[in-house]
Design a protein around this motif. Structure first.
Motif, PDB file in Angstrom:
ATOM      1  N   MET A  56     -32.529  -5.653 -13.518  1.00 35.76           N
ATOM      2  CA  MET A  56     -31.359  -4.973 -14.072  1.00 35.76           C
ATOM      3  C   MET A  56     -31.710  -4.102 -15.280  1.00 35.76           C
ATOM      4  N   LEU A  57     -32.864  -4.351 -15.907  1.00 35.38           N
ATOM      5  CA  LEU A  57     -33.211  -3.594 -17.118  1.00 35.38           C
ATOM      6  C   LEU A  57     -33.349  -2.097 -16.849  1.00 35.38           C
ATOM      7  N   PRO A  58     -34.128  -1.661 -15.844  1.00 34.08           N
ATOM      8  CA  PRO A  58     -34.170  -0.211 -15.595  1.00 34.08           C
ATOM      9  C   PRO A  58     -32.848   0.350 -15.089  1.00 34.08           C
TER      10      PRO A  58
ATOM     11  N   ALA B  34     -37.254   8.726 -10.667  1.00 34.94           N
ATOM     12  CA  ALA B  34     -37.268   8.593  -9.209  1.00 34.94           C
ATOM     13  C   ALA B  34     -38.094   7.394  -8.757  1.00 34.94           C
ATOM     14  N   MET B  35     -38.987   6.911  -9.603  1.00 31.16           N
ATOM     15  CA  MET B  35     -39.785   5.733  -9.268  1.00 31.16           C
ATOM     16  C   MET B  35     -39.022   4.432  -9.529  1.00 31.16           C
ATOM     17  N   LEU B  36     -37.965   4.501 -10.344  1.00 32.03           N
ATOM     18  CA  LEU B  36     -37.304   3.286 -10.794  1.00 32.03           C
ATOM     19  C   LEU B  36     -36.278   2.746  -9.802  1.00 32.03           C
ATOM     20  N   MET B  37     -35.305   3.599  -9.437  1.00 30.45           N
ATOM     21  CA  MET B  37     -34.138   3.076  -8.759  1.00 30.45           C
ATOM     22  C   MET B  37     -34.389   2.601  -7.328  1.00 30.45           C
TER      23      MET B  37
ATOM     24  N   SER C 149     -33.240   2.408   0.519  1.00 32.68           N
ATOM     25  CA  SER C 149     -32.710   2.400  -0.850  1.00 32.68           C
ATOM     26  C   SER C 149     -32.759   3.796  -1.449  1.00 32.68           C
ATOM     27  N   ALA C 150     -33.818   4.522  -1.141  1.00 26.80           N
ATOM     28  CA  ALA C 150     -33.952   5.873  -1.670  1.00 26.80           C
ATOM     29  C   ALA C 150     -32.853   6.782  -1.142  1.00 26.80           C
ATOM     30  N   VAL C 151     -32.465   6.604   0.124  1.00 28.61           N
ATOM     31  CA  VAL C 151     -31.367   7.405   0.671  1.00 28.61           C
ATOM     32  C   VAL C 151     -30.077   7.106  -0.081  1.00 28.61           C
ATOM     33  N   SER C 152     -29.821   5.824  -0.335  1.00 32.28           N
ATOM     34  CA  SER C 152     -28.631   5.449  -1.094  1.00 32.28           C
ATOM     35  C   SER C 152     -28.673   6.039  -2.491  1.00 32.28           C
TER      36      SER C 152
END
Length: 509
Positions: free
Chosen positions: A29-31, A126-129, A405-408
């Motif tokens: 949850m931190l990022p 872009a690397m985080l989510m 996840s990236a699409v979302s």
């Protein structure tokens, strides 16, 4: 909220996680909190940035948009990269880069440097989510536990948004605008300490090679389309805008064809043939356009029209953001019993009512009215996004969690771009056409006051009392006329999302 954690007997107990899994969720949850705090804080720092760096209206929009634009262009590529090299590894690399660039952004001497720093934040963001959401998918294999974990994940955005205005308000009361970027440092330090110990690594066991051509095509799809929309919203329909959009659509077509031909595609296009998956993605897109566009004009209305301090303006929105968190969590047991085609349309209709309340007043709303309208908006969006995000992951195989996840996330970030680009540009264009400047302004003052409300407030501080009052009255009236138009568009977006949920989710149990 304990019910979803109980074993119903329908899922093997071996799939359920214990305390360690939930602690790992807290670390992830931190990022999420960082990115959402960063977005909300920036909205409340707009007046201070406008006064300090005196950007044009277009430059101000680019400063906001460049971060989610770069983010959206790279999310699918980074999600696929995480599936290959390891999602935790990519999360830690992105966090390190995000922290360093945040410090650089805090001390940017010009709007051009700030735009560049925001672009770099988009690259590392872009690397985080995708990493956080795909790690949740791999950790929580039991659907009831995963539904609650995703509700916590989605509520993390709202929690960050709730903290952002308060923390940002406190910082902006006594420090310069750049201080809002430094929030990243204390948030990321615990991540580097705890993630290597608590968060398990995961990746696609048979990823195939990384396809550079697909990465390039995904970028060439996203960047020109968003640029074309922004350009035509500001300059009108012209050749440059049309060429940009056609270029993006052409690259998108080539991207889809390439994915269908590859043995191990970067993005499995078969996912989009699942109505629940594609419907949930589009629902998220429309919802975020409305939410981010609303935050863009509401934060400025509270400070520059109603004259509230950044902290007080932030506190006005806190009830709505808290309700967004609670509705995202409380919808979990409801979603286990009621079909998404019922829950999501009802939630989005509530949000439409909140937007309509602003629209019918033509933007002339006091602080209490804004708080009530935003409460309704948060109530509906919080519930709808929890359900739609869970549907995205539930319909994707676990080994492709990063790409799904990236699409979302791309829908979220593209929605953020379009929310500011479309609603923000309507607001800017309406302001430019309606504001009446007093006589006696020099060229620089005319440019600043004629571009943005923040610029008008800055110029008014340099004028005699009578001319200052005349300028402020005209500028505030011009701004609120644009708010009314933007709010009606928000109503339309919420209704469109509700209709989409009724049709695309009707067969989902």
């Amino acid at each position: 909220m304990a019910t979803p954690l109980l074993d119903t007997g329908s899922t093997p107990t071996s799939l359920r996680v214990g305390t360690r899994g939930w602690v790992a969720l807290a670390v992830l949850m931190l990022p999420v909190l960082l990115v959402s705090v960063d977005n909300t804080v920036l909205n409340f720092a707009l007046p201070a940035i406008s006064e300090a760096l005196t950007p044009s209206g277009t430059a101000l929009l680019w400063m906001i948009d460049i971060y989610p634009l770069v983010l959206a262009g790279l999310l699918v590529a980074m999600g696929s990269l995480g599936d290959r090299v390891g999602r935790k590894k990519l999360l830690l690399i992105g966090s390190a880069g995000f922290g360093v660039v945040s410090i650089l952004a805090a001390f940017a001497p010009s709007i051009e440097m700030l735009i560049a720093a925001r672009a770099a934040l988009g690259f590392f963001g872009a690397m985080l989510m995708p990493s956080t959401l795909s790690l949740i998918r791999s950790i929580f294999r039991d659907r009831e536990q995963r539904r609650l974990a995703i509700a916590v994940w989605a509520s993390g955005f709202a929690a960050g948004s709730a903290l952002g205005p308060v923390i940002g308000g406190i910082l902006l009361e006594s420090l310069w605008w750049g201080s809002v970027f430094l929030i990243a440092v204390p948030v990321l330090l615990p991540l580097f300490i705890l993630a290597p110990v608590l968060v398990p690594e995961s990746r696609d066991p048979a990823p195939g090679k990384l396809d550079i051509a697909s990465i390039v095509l995904s970028l060439v799809t996203m960047l020109p389309i968003v640029y074309g929309i922004k350009h035509m919203a500001t300059e009108g329909l012209d050749l440059l805008g049309v060429v940009a959009i056609v270029t993006g659509l052409t690259a998108g077509t080539l991207f889809v064809r390439r994915q269908n031909r590859l043995e191990t595609p970067m993005l499995d296009m078969a996912l989009f043939r699942i109505p629940a998956f594609s419907g949930a993605i589009l629902i998220n897109l429309l919802s975020v356009i409305a939410l981010v566009g609303g935050l863009f004009f509401v934060s400025q209305h509270l400070q520059l029209v109603l004259g509230l301090s950044p902290l007080t303006a932030g506190l006005v929105l806190v009830p709505g953001l808290v309700v967004m968190i609670l509705s995202g969590l409380l919808v979990v047991p409801i979603a286990a019993r009621v079909r998404p085609s019922v829950v999501v349309p009802i939630a989005l209709t509530i949000s439409a009512v909140g937007y309509a309340a602003i629209a019918v007043t033509g933007g002339a709303v006091d602080a209490i009215g804004i708080a009530i309208c935003f409460l309704l908006l948060g109530l509906g969006i919080g519930a709808a996004e929890t359900v739609s995000n869970e549907l995205v992951l539930a319909n994707a195989p676990v080994n492709k969690a990063g790409a799904a996840s990236a699409v979302s996330e791309t829908a979220y970030e593209l929605g953020a771009v379009l929310g500011t680009a479309i609603l923000g540009t309507i607001l800017t264009a309406s302001y430019r056409n309606s504001v009446v400047l007093p006589d006696g302004l020099d060229a620089a003052q005319q440019n600043a006051a004629g571009e943005t409300l923040g610029g008008a407030v800055h110029v008014a501080g340099e004028l005699p009392a009578g001319a200052a009052e005349q300028l402020l009255n005209s500028a505030r009236h011009a701004f609120d006329s644009g708010v009314g138009l933007a709010a009606w568009l928000g109503v339309g977006l919420m209704i469109a999302a509700a209709i989409l949920a009724l049709t695309s989710l009707r067969r989902v149990r």
